[in-house]
Design an enzyme around this catalytic site. Structure first.
Site, PDB file in Angstrom:
ATOM      1  N   CYS A  59       0.705  -1.263   0.221  1.00  0.00           N
ATOM      2  CA  CYS A  59       0.042   0.026   0.042  1.00  0.00           C
ATOM      3  C   CYS A  59       0.917   1.220  -0.072  1.00  0.00           C
ATOM      4  CB  CYS A  59      -0.848  -0.054   1.269  1.00  0.00           C
ATOM      5  SG  CYS A  59      -2.154  -1.356   1.193  1.00  0.00           S
TER       6      CYS A  59
ATOM      7  N   HIS B  87      -3.639   7.179   0.958  1.00  0.00           N
ATOM      8  CA  HIS B  87      -3.914   5.870   0.313  1.00  0.00           C
ATOM      9  C   HIS B  87      -5.284   5.640   0.543  1.00  0.00           C
ATOM     10  CE1 HIS B  87      -4.017   1.894  -0.379  1.00  0.00           C
ATOM     11  NE2 HIS B  87      -3.886   1.436   0.788  1.00  0.00           N
TER      12      HIS B  87
ATOM     13  N   ASN C 290      -9.799  -0.462  -2.928  1.00  0.00           N
ATOM     14  CA  ASN C 290      -8.496  -0.240  -2.385  1.00  0.00           C
ATOM     15  C   ASN C 290      -7.508  -0.921  -3.740  1.00  0.00           C
ATOM     16  OD1 ASN C 290      -5.677  -0.647  -1.377  1.00  0.00           O
ATOM     17  ND2 ASN C 290      -6.541  -1.099   0.576  1.00  0.00           N
TER      18      ASN C 290
END
Length: 335
Positions: free
Chosen positions: A114, A262, A292
């Site tokens: 991530c 993020h 995501n």
């Protein structure tokens, strides 16, 4: 000494849109349950045979290169961030070099999940700052849909993730008041197993072990996430690394024109926004549309924010991420 400046941005997502209602047909879940916990309404999943991590990265890169005004022949280096390479090896960086028809420049793969794009950005920034390279192509791309447990058993994780790619061209900037001012990278490996795909891995269960056991209940090759633990750590580390970047550049929270977090979970972004007392105009979220997308989430969001005119010349832009590893990072950019 130079600074590096983002001269071109681009992103690509598959055309196949998967809504929460679509998932409810194959998983015991519903739109309300997913939105309440994640803020996600839909995400993009590849159609087999149409897109891969590499091909999406190439498509995003082509847009970024065209917008940068930098000729392909002037790209000096490639940094590719992903947790979902086409092959176990080689990594996608060299495949991008091939598919873009670039000269035999170096290609480096970054495996920091991530926070991978900010790590990749930091690597590119250092190469440019030292004068080694002039133009570096940085890509974050992920295909996650094909590796998820798309059953009720895996719903806590599988509803979150989507596929896509984003790219940036970093170029040499001699004006030291512009470009990437600083990057800040951290890790805490003692919590690595709280967000993990354990297999296949040469330190544990390799492909031969999985095939030999042929165990339908083996979940080691599906993502595992201790959701509450990840959330609690994320909100702390996000705050710390944003403050670290601001302090390193003698900036205040009031100096932030745009925060691109993020896109892990809309609730995390909202928590950070409230903690820093930022307005909706100062924080950009698009997890509602894409889910995501791990290493691709920041470059996709950064590109969309720029395309929509939310980032202008002279703005202070903050990038921040937290994820598997545990790793977290931030970048402070003067646009």
């Amino acid at each position: 000494m130079y600074h590096s400046k983002i001269t071109g941005l681009g992103f690509y997502v598959p055309s196949n849109c998967v809504t929460n209602n679509d998932l409810s047909k194959i998983i015991d879940t519903n739109d309300e349950w997913i939105q309440e916990r994640t803020g996600i309404q839909e995400r993009r999943h590849i159609v087999s045979g149409e897109d891969t991590t590499t091909t999406m990265g190439v498509k995003a890169a082509e847009i970024a290169i065209e917008r940068s005004g930098v000729a392909k022949s002037a790209i000096d280096f490639i940094v590719f961030a992903t947790l979902s390479p086409d092959y176990y090896f080689p990594g996608p960086g060299v495949l991008v070099q091939r598919d873009l028809g670039l000269r035999t420049v170096g290609a480096l793969d970054v495996r920091n999940q991530c926070s991978g794009f900010i790590y990749a950005l930091s690597v590119a920034d250092q190469y440019i700052k030292t004068g080694m390279y002039k133009n570096v192509l940085v890509i974050g791309s992920e295909v996650q849909s094909t590796g998820l447990d798309m059953t009720t058993r895996g719903r806590g994780v599988s509803v979150i993730f989507g596929d896509g790619a984003g790219a940036a061209v970093l170029s040499r900037e001699e004006d030291l008041t512009k470009g990437i001012l600083s990057t800040h990278l951290h890790s805490e490996g003692q919590h690595a197993e709280e967000l993990i795909v354990k297999a296949p891995g040469m330190g544990g269960r390799w492909v031969t072990d999985i095939l030999a056991d042929n165990d339908p209940n083996d979940e080691s090759y599906f993502p595992y996430m201790n959701g509450q633990f990840v959330f609690k750590n994320a909100v702390v580390r996000f705050s710390e690394v944003i403050n670290e970047g601001l302090q390193a550049n003698n900036l205040q929270v009031s100096d932030i024109d745009m925060l691109i977090p993020h896109q892990a979970n809309l609730r995390i972004s909202q928590f950070i926004q409230k903690k820093f007392n930022l307005t909706d105009d100062q924080v950009f979220n698009n997890i509602q549309k894409y889910g995501n997308t791990t290493a691709a989430s920041i470059p996709i969001a950064l590109t969309e924010a720029w395309e929509q005119g939310k980032i202008k010349s002279g703005d202070t832009v903050v990038l921040a991420a937290f994820g598997s590893g545990f790793t977290w990072a931030s970048a402070i950019i003067k646009w």
